[in-house]
Design an enzyme around this catalytic site. Structure first.
Site, PDB file in Angstrom:
ATOM      1  N   TYR A   9       9.748  22.429  56.906  1.00 53.11           N
ATOM      2  CA  TYR A   9      10.375  21.425  55.716  1.00 53.11           C
ATOM      3  C   TYR A   9      10.951  20.410  56.504  1.00 53.11           C
ATOM      4  O   TYR A   9      10.751  19.157  56.210  1.00 53.11           O
ATOM      5  CB  TYR A   9      11.431  22.303  54.919  1.00 53.11           C
ATOM      6  CG  TYR A   9      12.101  21.296  53.874  1.00 53.11           C
ATOM      7  CD1 TYR A   9      11.441  21.479  52.535  1.00 53.11           C
ATOM      8  CD2 TYR A   9      13.239  20.635  53.609  1.00 53.11           C
ATOM      9  CE1 TYR A   9      11.737  20.416  51.513  1.00 53.11           C
ATOM     10  CE2 TYR A   9      13.638  20.049  52.640  1.00 53.11           C
ATOM     11  CZ  TYR A   9      12.947  19.965  51.461  1.00 53.11           C
ATOM     12  OH  TYR A   9      13.372  19.131  50.615  1.00 53.11           O
ATOM     13  N   LYS A  35       9.115  16.524  56.041  1.00 57.50           N
ATOM     14  CA  LYS A  35       9.961  15.605  55.341  1.00 57.50           C
ATOM     15  C   LYS A  35      10.113  14.425  56.408  1.00 57.50           C
ATOM     16  O   LYS A  35      10.172  13.206  55.856  1.00 57.50           O
ATOM     17  CB  LYS A  35      11.150  16.270  54.839  1.00 57.50           C
ATOM     18  CG  LYS A  35      10.989  17.052  53.739  1.00 57.50           C
ATOM     19  CD  LYS A  35      10.643  16.393  52.433  1.00 57.50           C
ATOM     20  CE  LYS A  35      10.402  17.267  51.383  1.00 57.50           C
ATOM     21  NZ  LYS A  35       9.775  16.565  50.148  1.00 57.50           N
TER      22      LYS A  35
END
Length: 252
Positions: A163, A167
């Site tokens: 993640y 991101k």
């Protein structure tokens, strides 16, 4: 900040942040297309928006498949002639922790890296041909700062490495796409929201997270709306390549 007459595609447009994003764009006058792999929840949320007098429809696509993305683009352009607003909000959550399998990492990147680039490229090309458009990428505070693992102390939860990787990469690609498409009239920006409060966020996580937030709370339903409409609309006409952090002060 009026979006009357514009079509806006919101991927993952019915979820935790997707729902208020879709709602905000519809409130501002856009015809919102809510799209994800599962058509039923998209259609159900689009129906709720229509019940409130707004324009909304649902579509299904697979962000891990470039052919599915291109088919979605072609369907929308055939129906609406142009899609000047794209909100990249879909995210695949396949990893559960640092020790998860490499295959889970690969599956994550198919959606969150390969797929994010593929859908951005697919929709930015007709925007550039038209000489206008706005792409809004929904990143995260986890793409801005390192994780604070103490937030998860005393719980069985954590934040997985994939993640953070994608991101951070989303913000970098936002700047690349802004430089690439800017001369053709297209703006590309990102929003990095903080944690959204749900029933899943219970003690001790809630207190441990909120101790870092200047406003003393997690994000609520309406907190992301203004930033999304601002970046999608002409109100931000001279803003591109930026990342707006909407986190109550967490990252400061």
């Amino acid at each position: 900040m009026n979006l009357d007459g514009r079509t806006a595609l919101v991927t993952g447009g019915y979820g935790i942040y997707g729902a208020p994003i879709s709602e905000a764009l519809a409130e501002a006058g856009a015809h919102v297309i809510i799209a994800s792999r599962s058509i039923k929840p998209c259609a159900a949320f689009a129906a709720k928006l229509r019940e409130r007098g707004w324009k909304a429809d649902a579509e299904s696509f697979d962000q891990s498949s470039e052919s599915s993305i291109l088919q979605l683009r072609d369907r929308l352009i055939k129906q609406f002639s142009a899609v000047p607003i794209l909100v990249n909000n879909s995210v695949g959550r396949t990893m559960r922790g640092f020790d998860d399998s490499l295959e889970a990492w690969h599956q994550s990147m198919q959606v969150n890296a390969d797929g994010f680039f593929a859908i951005s490229r697919a929709f930015i090309e007709p925007m550039m041909a038209a000489g206008q458009g706005s792409i809004v990428n929904i990143s995260s505070i986890q793409g801005v700062v390192a994780p604070d693992f103490s937030n998860y102390a005393g719980t069985n939860k954590t934040t997985p490495p994939d993640y953070h990787f994608h991101k951070h990469g989303m913000i970098g690609l936002t700047k690349y796409l802004a430089a690439y498409s800017g001369p053709r009239g297209v703006r590309v920006n990102a929003i990095s929201p903080g944690g959204f409060q749900t029933d899943d966020h219970q003690e001790p996580f809630l207190s441990q997270y909120c101790r870092r937030v200047f406003l003393g709370r997690m994000a609520r339903h309406d907190d992301i709306k203004g930033a999304v409409v601002f970046l999608a609309s002409d109100a931000s006409g001279y803003i591109t390549g930026q990342n707006i952090v909407v986190d109550g002060g967490y990252t400061v």
